[in-house]
Every structure is written in C-alpha cells, then in structure tokens.
Write a protein that holds these residues in place. Structure first.
Motif, short mmCIF file in Angstrom:
data_model
loop_
_atom_site.label_atom_id
_atom_site.label_comp_id
_atom_site.label_asym_id
_atom_site.label_seq_id
_atom_site.Cartn_x
_atom_site.Cartn_y
_atom_site.Cartn_z
N THR A 30 0.91 -1.15 0.06
CA THR A 30 -0.05 0.03 -0.08
C THR A 30 0.89 1.13 0.01
N GLY A 31 0.34 2.65 -0.26
CA GLY A 31 0.87 3.72 -0.28
C GLY A 31 1.77 4.15 -1.37
N THR A 32 1.51 3.16 -2.61
CA THR A 32 2.23 3.30 -3.82
C THR A 32 1.18 3.50 -4.72
N PRO A 33 1.69 4.21 -5.86
CA PRO A 33 0.48 4.38 -7.07
C PRO A 33 0.26 3.14 -7.46
N LEU A 34 -1.00 2.87 -8.06
CA LEU A 34 -1.37 1.69 -8.58
C LEU A 34 -1.81 1.75 -10.04
N GLN A 35 -1.48 0.87 -10.57
CA GLN A 35 -1.58 0.87 -12.02
C GLN A 35 -2.72 -0.19 -12.59
N ARG A 36 -3.52 -0.04 -13.63
CA ARG A 36 -4.39 -1.00 -14.28
C ARG A 36 -3.71 -2.04 -14.80
N ASP A 37 -3.80 -3.11 -14.01
CA ASP A 37 -3.25 -4.36 -14.60
C ASP A 37 -4.27 -5.31 -15.11
N CYS A 38 -4.13 -5.83 -16.28
CA CYS A 38 -5.08 -6.71 -16.90
C CYS A 38 -4.75 -8.06 -16.37
N VAL A 39 -5.71 -8.67 -15.72
CA VAL A 39 -5.46 -10.16 -15.18
C VAL A 39 -5.09 -11.06 -16.31
N LEU A 40 -5.98 -11.15 -17.36
CA LEU A 40 -5.75 -11.79 -18.38
C LEU A 40 -5.09 -10.60 -19.57
N PRO A 41 -3.89 -10.84 -19.74
CA PRO A 41 -3.18 -9.93 -20.50
C PRO A 41 -3.88 -9.39 -21.92
N ASN A 52 -11.62 -7.69 -15.75
CA ASN A 52 -10.41 -8.08 -16.08
C ASN A 52 -9.39 -7.27 -15.42
N ILE A 53 -9.54 -6.17 -14.39
CA ILE A 53 -8.49 -5.35 -14.07
C ILE A 53 -8.39 -5.62 -12.69
N ALA A 54 -7.17 -5.57 -12.31
CA ALA A 54 -6.83 -5.39 -11.04
C ALA A 54 -5.61 -4.42 -10.76
N PRO A 55 -5.79 -3.67 -9.62
CA PRO A 55 -4.82 -2.74 -9.23
C PRO A 55 -3.65 -3.32 -8.62
N ALA A 56 -2.47 -2.79 -9.41
CA ALA A 56 -1.20 -3.53 -9.33
C ALA A 56 -0.27 -2.43 -8.77
N CYS A 57 0.86 -2.44 -8.12
CA CYS A 57 1.87 -1.85 -8.08
C CYS A 57 2.87 -1.78 -9.28
N ARG A 58 3.67 -0.81 -9.45
CA ARG A 58 4.43 -0.77 -10.42
C ARG A 58 5.32 -1.90 -10.80
N SER A 59 5.87 -2.33 -9.53
CA SER A 59 6.86 -3.46 -9.57
C SER A 59 6.25 -4.77 -10.25
N CYS A 60 4.87 -5.04 -9.85
CA CYS A 60 4.28 -6.31 -10.10
C CYS A 60 3.67 -6.09 -11.50
N ASN A 61 3.30 -4.81 -11.78
CA ASN A 61 2.60 -4.69 -13.16
C ASN A 61 3.94 -4.75 -14.01
N ALA A 62 5.02 -4.39 -13.97
CA ALA A 62 6.17 -4.56 -14.77
C ALA A 62 6.60 -6.12 -14.90
N SER A 63 6.64 -6.47 -13.80
CA SER A 63 7.03 -7.82 -13.62
C SER A 63 6.12 -8.93 -14.51
N LYS A 64 4.81 -8.81 -14.01
CA LYS A 64 3.77 -9.71 -14.49
C LYS A 64 3.72 -9.48 -16.37
N CYS A 65 3.47 -8.57 -16.82
CA CYS A 65 3.85 -7.91 -17.98
C CYS A 65 2.67 -8.80 -18.98
N ASN A 66 3.16 -9.61 -19.72
CA ASN A 66 2.09 -10.32 -20.59
C ASN A 66 2.06 -11.92 -20.00
N ASP A 67 2.56 -12.21 -18.86
CA ASP A 67 2.51 -13.28 -18.37
C ASP A 67 0.93 -13.86 -17.98
#
Ligand SMILES: [Zn+2]
Length: 107
Positions: A30-41, A52-67
């Motif tokens: 928490t306490g970090t900007p959240l991005q719109r992550d597509c659960v199914l890319p 199909n959207i989950a709030p994700a921190c930048r780190s998770c969003n970048a790491s998950k990417c198209n996985d």
C-alpha cells in the motif's frame, strides 16, 4: 502500439481500488501508486474491463507484463489461491453493482 479498448471508467477504477483495500492486488503493498493491470493480458485476449482489471503496484505490473497470471504468481511465490478467490469476489460484487448503474434509462 496496438489499439486497446479502454472500457473502465474512473468511477469503476476507484471502486476497484477500494475493493482491493487500496493496495496492490498481487503483493498487497500500500501507499504506492497503483496501475491498471489486466489479469488476462491484452496479448492473450484480455481487455480493459471491470472484470479483468486488478490494481497493481508498478513492480508487479512490470514483472507480470504479458504473463499468464497464475503461473506468474507461482513464480513470484505469491498466494495464487488467495488472489483468485479475492479477484472473483471483487469482480462479482463490482460487476453486479455497475451493471445496475448502467441499466439507467436514456443511457
Ligand atoms: Zn505488487
């Protein structure tokens, strides 16, 4: 850049982040900007929609990417089961709520 349909409204996004407790849906930070992550890319047929959207921190969003989400959660040693259960609950609650709102006359 592929053309993407942005179906999620600002109101839906706010409701979504609140439903997830204001933290990252994946790691819980928490306490970090959240991005719109597509659960199914998008690359796998997902869309920017409420279900199909989950709030994700930048780190998770970048790491998950198209996985694919479950494989990625496992690799990150995150709680795959807890995520899926909560994602389903949040999705059901919000889809029901916003479906009622959308069925307004003259929309
Ligand atoms: Zn995260």
């Amino acid at each position: 850049m592929a053309r993407v349909e942005h179906d999620l409204t600002a109101e839906q996004w706010t409701a979504l982040t609140e439903a997830w407790g204001g933290g990252c849906a994946y790691c819980g930070v928490t306490g970090t900007p959240l991005q719109r992550d597509c659960v199914l890319p998008i690359s796998r047929g997902g869309r920017y929609t409420l279900d199909n959207i989950a709030p994700a921190c930048r780190s998770c969003n970048a790491s998950k990417c198209n996985d694919e989400v479950t494989g990625w959660l496992r690799r990150k040693r995150l709680d795959e089961r807890a995520f899926l259960v909560r994602h389903a609950a949040v999705r059901n609650a919000l889809v029901a709520r916003f479906t009622e709102t959308v069925v307004a006359p003259g929309a």
